[in-house]
Design a protein around this motif. Sequence first.
Motif, PDB file in Angstrom:
ATOM      1  N   ASP A 252      39.429  -2.905  58.612  1.00 21.29           N
ATOM      2  CA  ASP A 252      38.418  -2.491  58.418  1.00 21.29           C
ATOM      3  C   ASP A 252      37.314  -2.687  57.131  1.00 21.29           C
ATOM      4  OD1 ASP A 252      35.920  -0.417  57.494  1.00 21.29           O
ATOM      5  OD2 ASP A 252      37.503   1.100  55.725  1.00 21.29           O
ATOM      6  N   PHE A 253      36.973  -4.132  57.244  1.00 23.55           N
ATOM      7  CA  PHE A 253      36.172  -4.685  56.499  1.00 23.55           C
ATOM      8  C   PHE A 253      34.881  -4.913  56.759  1.00 23.55           C
ATOM      9  CE2 PHE A 253      40.012  -6.980  59.397  1.00 23.55           C
ATOM     10  CZ  PHE A 253      40.308  -7.952  57.632  1.00 23.55           C
ATOM     11  N   ARG A 254      34.537  -4.363  57.942  1.00 22.59           N
ATOM     12  CA  ARG A 254      32.574  -4.090  57.404  1.00 22.59           C
ATOM     13  C   ARG A 254      32.369  -3.298  56.584  1.00 22.59           C
ATOM     14  NH1 ARG A 254      31.063  -6.775  61.932  1.00 22.59           N
ATOM     15  NH2 ARG A 254      32.633  -7.346  63.057  1.00 22.59           N
ATOM     16  N   ARG A 255      32.865  -2.257  55.938  1.00 21.36           N
ATOM     17  CA  ARG A 255      33.005  -1.347  55.079  1.00 21.36           C
ATOM     18  C   ARG A 255      32.094  -1.582  53.816  1.00 21.36           C
ATOM     19  NH1 ARG A 255      34.164   4.652  55.692  1.00 21.36           N
ATOM     20  NH2 ARG A 255      35.683   3.859  57.600  1.00 21.36           N
ATOM     21  N   ARG A 256      33.087  -2.422  53.136  1.00 22.75           N
ATOM     22  CA  ARG A 256      32.459  -3.127  52.204  1.00 22.75           C
ATOM     23  C   ARG A 256      31.098  -4.418  51.677  1.00 22.75           C
ATOM     24  NH1 ARG A 256      30.927  -3.294  47.355  1.00 22.75           N
ATOM     25  NH2 ARG A 256      33.072  -3.702  46.112  1.00 22.75           N
ATOM     26  N   ASP A 257      31.417  -4.426  52.944  1.00 27.22           N
ATOM     27  CA  ASP A 257      30.007  -5.562  52.874  1.00 27.22           C
ATOM     28  C   ASP A 257      28.630  -4.127  52.901  1.00 27.22           C
ATOM     29  OD1 ASP A 257      28.248  -7.659  53.097  1.00 27.22           O
ATOM     30  OD2 ASP A 257      27.612  -6.625  55.062  1.00 27.22           O
ATOM     31  N   LEU A 258      28.531  -2.996  53.520  1.00 26.11           N
ATOM     32  CA  LEU A 258      27.921  -2.113  53.534  1.00 26.11           C
ATOM     33  C   LEU A 258      26.902  -1.563  53.227  1.00 26.11           C
ATOM     34  CD1 LEU A 258      28.961  -0.867  57.076  1.00 26.11           C
ATOM     35  CD2 LEU A 258      26.569  -1.797  56.856  1.00 26.11           C
ATOM     36  N   ALA A 259      28.528  -1.128  51.786  1.00 17.32           N
ATOM     37  CA  ALA A 259      28.773  -0.861  50.465  1.00 17.32           C
ATOM     38  C   ALA A 259      27.771  -1.441  49.778  1.00 17.32           C
ATOM     39  CB  ALA A 259      29.972  -0.318  49.989  1.00 17.32           C
ATOM     40  N   ALA A 260      27.507  -2.361  49.841  1.00 16.06           N
ATOM     41  CA  ALA A 260      26.635  -3.313  49.416  1.00 16.06           C
ATOM     42  C   ALA A 260      25.571  -3.511  49.039  1.00 16.06           C
ATOM     43  CB  ALA A 260      27.574  -5.324  48.973  1.00 16.06           C
TER      44      ALA A 260
ATOM     45  N   GLY B 251      24.631  -4.739  52.604  1.00 11.58           N
ATOM     46  CA  GLY B 251      24.362  -5.352  53.826  1.00 11.58           C
ATOM     47  C   GLY B 251      24.675  -4.705  55.298  1.00 11.58           C
ATOM     48  N   GLN B 252      24.206  -5.943  56.281  1.00 12.46           N
ATOM     49  CA  GLN B 252      24.483  -5.121  57.245  1.00 12.46           C
ATOM     50  C   GLN B 252      26.216  -4.989  58.258  1.00 12.46           C
ATOM     51  OE1 GLN B 252      21.937  -5.656  60.513  1.00 12.46           O
ATOM     52  NE2 GLN B 252      20.496  -4.576  58.581  1.00 12.46           N
ATOM     53  N   GLY B 253      27.074  -5.567  56.912  1.00 11.82           N
ATOM     54  CA  GLY B 253      28.312  -5.507  57.582  1.00 11.82           C
ATOM     55  C   GLY B 253      28.372  -5.969  58.748  1.00 11.82           C
TER      56      GLY B 253
END
Length: 367
Positions: A128-136, A138-140
């Motif tokens: 589940d690597f993309r979700r944290r970037d999206l929360a910040a 980002g595009q994930g």
Amino acid sequence: MSDCYIGLMSGTSLDGIDAVAVSFEPTFCLHASHTHPLPADLRQLILQLNHSGSDEIDRLGQLDIALGRVFAEAVQGLLDNSGLLPEQIRAIGSHGQTIRHRPELGFSLQIGDPATLAEYTGITTVADFRRRDLAAGGQGAPLVPAFHQALFRQEGQDRVLANLGGMANITLLPGDRERPVLGYDTGPGNVLMDAWIRRHRGLAYDADGQWAASGRVHAGLLEQLLRHPYFARTPPKSTGREQFDLPWLDDQLQQLAEPVASVDVQTTLLELTALSLTRAIQHHALSRPELLLCGGGSHNRQLQQRLQLHLPQARLTTSAAGGLEPDWVEAAAFAWFAMRTLSRQPSSLAAVTGARGDRILGAIHYP
């Protein structure tokens, strides 16, 4: 052997699960690699879930668990082939299978239940690597440029990593370390070519681009495809099957005044991939860059030739020139992400994804 990590990658092309065992200290080392087949029935279920339909949540939940078990089989296949033992593996980094990528709505969904993977393998699993970037914000995506920077950046030599998977993305690695690393999806990679040849010739992919090489680029179709709004957007940006799939292509073909021969469609799709990627690279005005190809499309000789034609000043090679064979770059990247997560180090690049800052990515599932 120093701490060993397993990386798993199942991409948009749905051509199998790539698994690698790697270590990063004192230097990067690939210990073993393995490609595990993706069962045909699961492949079809994944494609069905790329679009809305009835009983969607139930189908998603069941497929999530089924893929977790298949990922565990891929890990076991890697261990069996390499002679490595589970206790020698510090962690698994699993990308999962993307079902929807909708950064404009703030989410990207990957399945392949990591709890099931940890349970069946007995190995700590990071996913589940993309979700944290999206929360910040980002595009994930793309995430892999951070790994490209760690492994492939070279002082004094401008480099571009071009990943030719289902979608195509680039990572710009300036030889001047004062300049930032950038990266984004340039558009379709193999996804349209694979779907088109599967429909018309019953093949999974166009080996060496031979079918495409036997046709002609249809200028009107190419011009129409390039009008897709995605190509005009400025980075950070990312894309997926949600924007580039067979229904979209069929719609574009129907808008033409005359039918196009199926082989010429294939030739035009290859040119779309080559031209959209090279135009993106040219926009950044690098000095005689070295273009390192990776992903399944790196084996497509016709695509290589078109890329070289459009970038005559670039030295075209593969990621093997930087120490890692092109088929294993993305899987190795997710092993690296797992290592960074467990050591509590950021593994995203805000300059690439557009997030408010670099972030520690991934959720940890202990065995």
